[in-house]
Design a protein around this motif. Structure first.
Motif, mmCIF file in Angstrom:
data_model
loop_
_atom_site.group_PDB
_atom_site.id
_atom_site.type_symbol
_atom_site.label_atom_id
_atom_site.label_comp_id
_atom_site.label_asym_id
_atom_site.label_seq_id
_atom_site.Cartn_x
_atom_site.Cartn_y
_atom_site.Cartn_z
ATOM 1 N N ILE A 139 10.139 12.051 -17.448
ATOM 2 C CA ILE A 139 8.855 12.002 -18.149
ATOM 3 C C ILE A 139 7.878 11.133 -17.332
ATOM 4 C CG2 ILE A 139 9.658 10.056 -19.591
ATOM 5 C CD1 ILE A 139 7.899 11.208 -21.867
ATOM 6 N N GLY A 140 6.669 11.658 -17.141
ATOM 7 C CA GLY A 140 5.630 10.903 -16.437
ATOM 8 C C GLY A 140 5.798 10.828 -14.923
ATOM 9 N N SER A 141 6.785 11.545 -14.383
ATOM 10 C CA SER A 141 7.006 11.463 -12.925
ATOM 11 C C SER A 141 5.893 12.174 -12.161
ATOM 12 C CB SER A 141 8.361 12.075 -12.557
ATOM 13 O OG SER A 141 8.412 13.421 -12.987
ATOM 14 N N GLY A 142 5.292 13.183 -12.797
ATOM 15 C CA GLY A 142 4.213 13.925 -12.129
ATOM 16 C C GLY A 142 4.531 15.403 -11.923
ATOM 17 N N LYS A 143 5.463 15.938 -12.711
ATOM 18 C CA LYS A 143 5.831 17.363 -12.575
ATOM 19 C C LYS A 143 4.622 18.279 -12.711
ATOM 20 C CE LYS A 143 8.564 17.164 -16.054
ATOM 21 N NZ LYS A 143 8.491 15.708 -16.247
ATOM 22 N N SER A 144 3.836 18.036 -13.769
ATOM 23 C CA SER A 144 2.694 18.932 -14.011
ATOM 24 C C SER A 144 1.688 18.825 -12.879
ATOM 25 C CB SER A 144 1.989 18.591 -15.330
ATOM 26 O OG SER A 144 2.922 18.474 -16.351
ATOM 27 N N THR A 145 1.520 17.608 -12.351
ATOM 28 C CA THR A 145 0.561 17.406 -11.253
ATOM 29 C C THR A 145 1.035 18.155 -10.004
ATOM 30 O OG1 THR A 145 0.122 15.233 -12.218
ATOM 31 C CG2 THR A 145 -0.692 15.613 -9.988
ATOM 32 N N ARG A 199 4.561 3.058 -17.149
ATOM 33 C CA ARG A 199 3.115 2.765 -17.082
ATOM 34 C C ARG A 199 2.295 4.022 -17.377
ATOM 35 N NH1 ARG A 199 -0.095 3.959 -13.199
ATOM 36 N NH2 ARG A 199 1.407 4.034 -11.480
ATOM 37 N N ARG A 200 2.669 5.137 -16.733
ATOM 38 C CA ARG A 200 1.878 6.368 -16.914
ATOM 39 C C ARG A 200 1.958 6.871 -18.352
ATOM 40 N NH1 ARG A 200 4.078 9.276 -11.537
ATOM 41 N NH2 ARG A 200 2.540 8.484 -10.049
ATOM 42 N N VAL A 201 3.164 6.852 -18.923
ATOM 43 C CA VAL A 201 3.315 7.445 -20.260
ATOM 44 C C VAL A 201 2.673 6.548 -21.316
ATOM 45 C CG1 VAL A 201 4.946 8.328 -21.970
ATOM 46 C CG2 VAL A 201 5.355 8.741 -19.530
ATOM 47 N N ALA A 261 0.024 4.728 -20.800
ATOM 48 C CA ALA A 261 -1.426 4.961 -20.655
ATOM 49 C C ALA A 261 -1.830 6.272 -21.305
ATOM 50 C CB ALA A 261 -1.795 4.967 -19.171
ATOM 51 N N ARG A 262 -0.972 7.279 -21.183
ATOM 52 C CA ARG A 262 -1.331 8.607 -21.693
ATOM 53 C C ARG A 262 -1.145 8.704 -23.203
ATOM 54 N NH1 ARG A 262 2.513 13.085 -19.550
ATOM 55 N NH2 ARG A 262 3.802 12.094 -21.111
ATOM 56 N N SER A 263 -0.070 8.077 -23.726
ATOM 57 C CA SER A 263 0.317 8.338 -25.111
ATOM 58 C C SER A 263 -0.067 7.223 -26.064
ATOM 59 C CB SER A 263 1.835 8.516 -25.187
ATOM 60 O OG SER A 263 2.465 7.285 -24.832
ATOM 61 N N ASP A 275 -0.621 6.656 -7.963
ATOM 62 C CA ASP A 275 -1.541 7.640 -8.540
ATOM 63 C C ASP A 275 -2.573 7.994 -7.480
ATOM 64 O OD1 ASP A 275 0.000 7.284 -10.716
ATOM 65 O OD2 ASP A 275 -1.578 6.549 -12.038
ATOM 66 N N ASP A 276 -2.131 8.750 -6.511
ATOM 67 C CA ASP A 276 -2.958 9.079 -5.355
ATOM 68 C C ASP A 276 -2.771 10.573 -5.080
ATOM 69 O OD1 ASP A 276 -4.000 9.530 -2.858
ATOM 70 O OD2 ASP A 276 -3.222 7.679 -1.977
ATOM 71 N N LEU A 277 -3.726 11.348 -5.575
ATOM 72 C CA LEU A 277 -3.596 12.803 -5.493
ATOM 73 C C LEU A 277 -3.630 13.274 -4.041
ATOM 74 C CD1 LEU A 277 -3.199 14.760 -7.758
ATOM 75 C CD2 LEU A 277 -5.676 15.143 -7.817
ATOM 76 N N ALA A 304 -2.586 11.716 -1.348
ATOM 77 C CA ALA A 304 -1.289 11.454 -0.698
ATOM 78 C C ALA A 304 -0.251 12.466 -1.181
ATOM 79 C CB ALA A 304 -0.823 10.035 -1.000
ATOM 80 N N LEU A 305 -0.302 12.794 -2.469
ATOM 81 C CA LEU A 305 0.644 13.789 -2.998
ATOM 82 C C LEU A 305 0.416 15.143 -2.326
ATOM 83 C CD1 LEU A 305 2.801 14.635 -5.086
ATOM 84 C CD2 LEU A 305 0.921 15.123 -6.670
ATOM 85 N N HIS A 306 -0.839 15.501 -2.150
ATOM 86 C CA HIS A 306 -1.142 16.807 -1.560
ATOM 87 C C HIS A 306 -0.709 16.881 -0.093
ATOM 88 C CE1 HIS A 306 -4.157 18.188 -4.867
ATOM 89 N NE2 HIS A 306 -2.916 18.095 -5.265
HETATM 90 P P1 ATP Z 1 5.687 14.862 -18.754
HETATM 91 O O1 ATP Z 1 7.123 14.926 -18.417
HETATM 92 O O2 ATP Z 1 5.410 13.829 -19.756
HETATM 93 O O3 ATP Z 1 5.064 16.186 -19.080
HETATM 94 P P2 ATP Z 1 4.857 14.940 -15.995
HETATM 95 O O4 ATP Z 1 6.088 14.618 -15.224
HETATM 96 O O5 ATP Z 1 4.446 16.380 -16.053
HETATM 97 O O6 ATP Z 1 4.925 14.303 -17.439
HETATM 98 P P3 ATP Z 1 2.158 14.388 -15.170
HETATM 99 O O7 ATP Z 1 1.569 14.795 -16.490
HETATM 100 O O8 ATP Z 1 1.945 15.281 -14.009
HETATM 101 O O9 ATP Z 1 3.693 14.061 -15.347
HETATM 102 O O10 ATP Z 1 1.664 12.933 -14.750
HETATM 103 C C1 ATP Z 1 1.662 11.849 -15.664
HETATM 104 C C2 ATP Z 1 0.334 11.103 -15.542
HETATM 105 O O11 ATP Z 1 0.249 10.495 -14.264
HETATM 106 C C3 ATP Z 1 -0.876 12.017 -15.674
HETATM 107 O O12 ATP Z 1 -1.892 11.306 -16.333
HETATM 108 C C4 ATP Z 1 -1.261 12.300 -14.229
HETATM 109 O O13 ATP Z 1 -2.617 12.575 -14.093
HETATM 110 C C5 ATP Z 1 -0.863 10.999 -13.527
HETATM 111 N N1 ATP Z 1 -0.420 11.253 -12.150
HETATM 112 C C6 ATP Z 1 0.807 11.654 -11.751
HETATM 113 N N2 ATP Z 1 0.870 11.781 -10.418
HETATM 114 C C7 ATP Z 1 -0.345 11.478 -9.947
HETATM 115 C C8 ATP Z 1 -0.933 11.400 -8.625
HETATM 116 N N3 ATP Z 1 -0.217 11.676 -7.526
HETATM 117 N N4 ATP Z 1 -2.223 11.055 -8.531
HETATM 118 C C9 ATP Z 1 -2.947 10.751 -9.627
HETATM 119 N N5 ATP Z 1 -2.460 10.773 -10.900
HETATM 120 C C10 ATP Z 1 -1.179 11.132 -11.055
#
Ligand code: ATP
Length: 207
Positions: free
Chosen positions: A13-19, A142-144, A146-148, A181-183, A185-187
């Motif tokens: 959860i919150g690792s960034g799968k959706s991103t 931290r991410r979750v 902030a989001r939830s 949280d660096d889009l 760098a991820l790309h």
């Molecule tokens: P879940 O399992 O809860 O659905 P997830 O693994 O799909 O979460 P994301 O929703 O992609 O995770 O990311 C969690 C949060 O962190 C989001 O607010 C997203 O925008 C942010 N985030 C993740 N990776 C990055 C990144 N590389 N750059 C900027 N923001 C990021």
């Protein structure tokens, strides 16, 4: 069109799968989102609703006809078998619809976003490669939070109930390290991974 390449994407959860999944869609992949399908089958009129009512009674169905998630959470708390019985209804439906969506996809590569892939032999057998999105537990929390708006303690409990990072990494063909949280760098990483895997049929187009 030839059968699409099947890439499994997972992470805690919150690792960034959706991103990551969004990046791969920009590179030409079709996305099958297991969480979205699970929400749809437990929404009013969803295919899981009648079997859930039969198995658990109407107390678990909201007046609108959806799965009552809060009631389910409480039941799972007092009856450990309830989660397994719910999953025995929901998981086959998610699998069936996910595979149907994948078959209908018009793309060279289908990305299956499967949060529980590491826990499930079923999914590992149905994808050709597994990519794991990884970050530290601190980053997840931290991410979750902030989001939830949930407390650190609640989010930590959710993280601890999932597969461990090590268990997930053990099934990875490639790891996407997403701890900042660096889009951009991820790309850069995704562009490199796409370039290393021409068999996926994707092409990275800089944003
Ligand atoms: P879940 O399992 O809860 O659905 P997830 O693994 O799909 O979460 P994301 O929703 O992609 O995770 O990311 C969690 C949060 O962190 C989001 O607010 C997203 O925008 C942010 N985030 C993740 N990776 C990055 C990144 N590389 N750059 C900027 N923001 C990021």
């Amino acid at each position: 069109m030839a059968a699409a390449f099947r890439l499994g994407l997972t992470g805690g959860i919150g690792s960034g799968k959706s991103t990551v999944a969004r990046g791969l869609v920009q590179a030409g992949a079709a996305l099958v989102d297991a969480d979205a399908i699970a929400r749809a089958v437990t929404a009013p009129g969803g295919a899981a609703i009648d079997p859930i009512a039969t198995q658990f009674g109407n107390a678990l169905i909201t007046p609108e006809g959806a799965l009552d998630r809060e009631a389910m959470r409480q039941l799972v708390f007092t009856d450990a078998s309830a989660r397994e019985r719910l999953e025995a209804i929901v998981h086959p439906l998610v699998s069936e619809q996910a595979l149907r969506q994948a078959e209908a996809a018009q793309a060279p590569c289908v990305v299956f976003d499967i949060p529980l892939l590491a826990e499930s032999r079923h999914w590992r057998q149905r994808v050709q490669r597994v990519w794991v999105v990884d970050c530290t537990v601190d980053t997840q929390v931290r991410r979750v939070v902030a989001r939830s708006g949930l407390s650190r303690e609640s989010v930590t409990q959710i993280v601890q109930a999932q597969a461990s990072r090590l268990a997930r990494l053990a099934c990875a063909d490639a790891v996407v390290w997403n701890n900042t949280d660096d889009l951009a760098a991820l790309h850069v990483q995704l562009a490199a991974l796409v370039g290393l895997n021409p068999g996926f049929g994707l092409s990275w187009r800089p944003a």
